[in-house]
Design an enzyme around this catalytic site. Structure first.
Site, short mmCIF file in Angstrom:
data_model
loop_
_atom_site.label_atom_id
_atom_site.label_comp_id
_atom_site.label_asym_id
_atom_site.label_seq_id
_atom_site.Cartn_x
_atom_site.Cartn_y
_atom_site.Cartn_z
N ASN A 91 50.02 37.41 33.60
CA ASN A 91 49.63 37.93 35.13
C ASN A 91 50.14 39.44 35.21
O ASN A 91 50.21 39.78 36.42
CB ASN A 91 50.66 36.84 36.02
CG ASN A 91 50.19 35.63 35.96
OD1 ASN A 91 48.84 35.31 35.77
ND2 ASN A 91 51.17 34.75 35.60
N HIS A 120 48.38 25.87 44.57
CA HIS A 120 49.61 25.87 43.41
C HIS A 120 50.48 24.83 43.55
O HIS A 120 50.96 24.40 44.70
CB HIS A 120 50.01 27.18 43.08
CG HIS A 120 50.77 27.61 42.25
ND1 HIS A 120 52.20 27.42 42.38
CD2 HIS A 120 50.79 27.88 41.04
CE1 HIS A 120 52.89 27.85 41.14
NE2 HIS A 120 51.96 27.82 40.26
N GLU A 178 45.79 29.36 49.09
CA GLU A 178 46.10 30.61 48.40
C GLU A 178 45.05 31.63 48.69
O GLU A 178 43.85 30.89 49.23
CB GLU A 178 45.86 30.38 46.62
CG GLU A 178 47.05 29.49 46.15
CD GLU A 178 46.81 29.14 44.84
OE1 GLU A 178 46.16 29.96 43.92
OE2 GLU A 178 47.16 28.01 44.17
N SER A 183 44.49 30.67 41.67
CA SER A 183 45.37 30.80 40.40
C SER A 183 44.54 30.37 39.11
O SER A 183 44.44 31.06 38.24
CB SER A 183 46.82 30.57 40.40
OG SER A 183 46.76 29.08 40.63
N ASP A 195 49.12 32.14 50.64
CA ASP A 195 49.69 32.70 49.34
C ASP A 195 48.87 33.85 48.74
O ASP A 195 47.87 33.77 48.10
CB ASP A 195 50.02 31.40 48.48
CG ASP A 195 50.66 31.85 47.15
OD1 ASP A 195 50.71 33.07 46.68
OD2 ASP A 195 51.03 30.97 46.56
N HIS A 249 48.06 36.31 43.73
CA HIS A 249 47.29 36.68 42.70
C HIS A 249 46.55 37.89 43.37
O HIS A 249 45.65 38.53 42.71
CB HIS A 249 46.38 35.77 42.33
CG HIS A 249 47.17 34.77 41.27
ND1 HIS A 249 47.34 34.89 39.90
CD2 HIS A 249 47.61 33.76 41.60
CE1 HIS A 249 47.95 34.01 39.37
NE2 HIS A 249 48.22 33.05 40.57
N LYS A 285 53.69 38.92 39.26
CA LYS A 285 52.59 39.37 38.65
C LYS A 285 52.01 40.85 38.72
O LYS A 285 52.65 41.69 37.82
CB LYS A 285 51.55 38.56 39.33
CG LYS A 285 51.95 36.91 39.34
CD LYS A 285 50.96 35.97 39.72
CE LYS A 285 51.61 34.61 39.94
NZ LYS A 285 52.17 33.87 38.83
C1 PLP Z 1 49.32 30.81 43.68
C2 PLP Z 1 50.98 30.96 43.05
N1 PLP Z 1 51.75 30.92 44.02
C3 PLP Z 1 53.13 31.08 43.54
C4 PLP Z 1 53.37 31.19 42.21
C5 PLP Z 1 54.90 31.02 41.57
O1 PLP Z 1 55.24 32.49 41.76
P1 PLP Z 1 56.45 32.84 40.61
O2 PLP Z 1 56.11 32.86 39.12
O3 PLP Z 1 56.91 34.32 41.26
O4 PLP Z 1 57.64 31.64 40.87
C6 PLP Z 1 52.32 31.30 41.41
C7 PLP Z 1 52.62 31.52 39.95
O5 PLP Z 1 52.39 31.11 38.88
C8 PLP Z 1 51.17 31.17 41.68
O6 PLP Z 1 49.93 31.22 40.90
#
Ligand code: PLP
Length: 393
Positions: A56, A142, A184, A188, A213, A216, A247
């Site tokens: 990422n 996610h 999101e 992702s 969220d 990405h 990321k």
């Molecule tokens: C959409 C989404 N939210 C949250 C996360 C979690 O982030 P972190 O890796 O900083 O815990 C991810 C990571 O994989 C993600 O893809």
């Protein structure tokens, strides 16, 4: 003499072993690969240099010397750990500066750091929702959002992926003390973008809280890397925005950006914020420098866009169905987990690392290779991938 392993512990251990064996039989067992040389556009694994299409590190900043120096400098100034939660004495001026900068990036009144994006989702959803409330959650959200919904105690209604009619139907038939829509912005595993303007409209008409969220999207979309809301020129006020530093921002940690009232409330009520040691200064220092680069080097986003268009077009020309991806996440959905593993192996033989993504990370029957691009890749790198991926059967 009695055996050192009690019958109870050996039975539970053999249950675990059976479960692992079952995962293996279904091509769902997972393993860790350890590159020997950091996280650039090529990775040295088991003596081979592999083109990295699985991280990422969207803007290629994880190994950038300016970001690394920012991390080192912060550790020299404030130590390797802050050794306490923010609310005890684990805060530094850098934490405060990063929160101000993230709030500004997102056009919000305030921001609050968490130890990861995962924790930010858990922390926001569990603080804002409780038993008696309803959370409306996109089917492809996610795991951290799903876990936040579960842990909150609220009833969760899952709407079909990006299906506004279904969401509205659920909103209209589920009155509650508080209603929260969570999605999101960039998904992702598919790289598609939620219908943000319509989500805002629905949230307003049903008096629901909108939680988005931007894991990405931050750093990747929008003229200054602000995220998906900025890309579509949407007013962020009233929206609760989640993000991660892990990321495009080349660090570790998560954050929420929102109105001053929401931030103050979370600071008082969000358990993963209150009961968690604050981010180490090194992570904060790295993210601060990455933020500077995000705003000053838009050419990284332009290169990422060029590369992803080239890859998506190449797959379309090869005969794959048109992807819904609009970003640097380009999935090739194969269906069966073993088919995804087989392509992962074929790519690896050709010196390309892109890992198979299998259930439960994606829904059953949609195992895939997810190509994640890095701004420091070249057009030739993309052509190498296209030359190895076989046409669909
Ligand atoms: C959409 C989404 N939210 C949250 C996360 C979690 O982030 P972190 O890796 O900083 O815990 C991810 C990571 O994989 C993600 O893809």
């Amino acid at each position: 003499m009695a055996s050192t392993e009690s019958p109870v512990s050996s039975s539970w251990l053999s249950e675990l072993q059976e479960e692992l064996a079952a995962l293996q039989r279904r091509s769902l067992r997972r393993t860790i690969l350890t590159p020997r040389d950091g996280q650039g556009e090529t990775l040295r694994i088991d003596g081979h240099d592999l083109l990295n299409l699985t991280s990422n590190n969207y803007l290629g900043l994880a190994g950038d010397s300016r970001v690394v120096d920012g991390s080192i400098e912060a550790a020299r100034l404030y130590g390797a750990s802050v050794s306490a939660s923010r609310l005890l004495c684990g805060s530094t001026p850098l934490h405060e500066e990063l929160e101000r900068r993230l709030a500004a990036l997102k056009g919000q009144e305030g921001a609050l750091l968490y130890s990861s994006g995962y924790m930010a989702n858990l922390g926001v959803l569990t603080a804002l929702a409780r038993s008696g409330d309803v959370i409306f959650s996109d089917a492809l959200n996610h795991a951290s959002i799903i876990d936040g919904c579960r842990l909150s105690g609220a009833s969760t209604k899952v709407y079909k992926h990006c299906d506004l009619e279904h969401l509205e139907e659920l909103l209209a038939t589920n009155p509650a003390r508080r209603r929260i829509i969570v999605s999101e912005t960039v998904f992702s595993m598919d790289g598609d973008i939620a219908p943000l303007a319509s989500l805002v409209e629905l949230a307003n008409s049903y008096d629901a809280v909108l939680v988005l969220d931007e894991a990405h999207a931050t750093g990747v979309l929008g003229p200054g890397g602000e995220g998906a809301l900025a890309r579509f020129q949407l007013d962020p006020s009233g929206i609760v925005v989640i993000g991660t530093l892990s990321k495009a921002l080349a660090s570790a940690g998560g954050f929420v950006a929102a109105s001053a009232t929401v931030i103050e409330y979370l600071l008082n009520r969000s358990r993963p914020f209150i009961f968690n040691t604050a981010l180490p200064p090194s992570s904060v220092g790295a993210a601060l420098v990455a933020l500077d680069i995000v705003s000053r080097e838009p050419e990284r986003r332009a290169q990422l866009e060029m590369l992803s268009v080239r890859l998506r077009d190449g797959f379309a020309v090869a005969g794959y169905p048109l992807s819904t991806s609009e970003t640097a996440i380009v999935p090739l959905v194969l269906g069966a987990a073993d088919a995804a593993l087989a392509l992962e192996g074929k790519l690896r033989e050709a010196g390309i690392l892109s890992r198979a993504i299998r259930p439960p990370t994606v829904p059953e029957g949609t195992a895939r290779i997810r190509f994640n691009l890095i701004a420091t890749h070249t057009a030739e790198d993309i052509d190498r991938v296209l030359a190895v991926v076989p046409s669909p059967a």
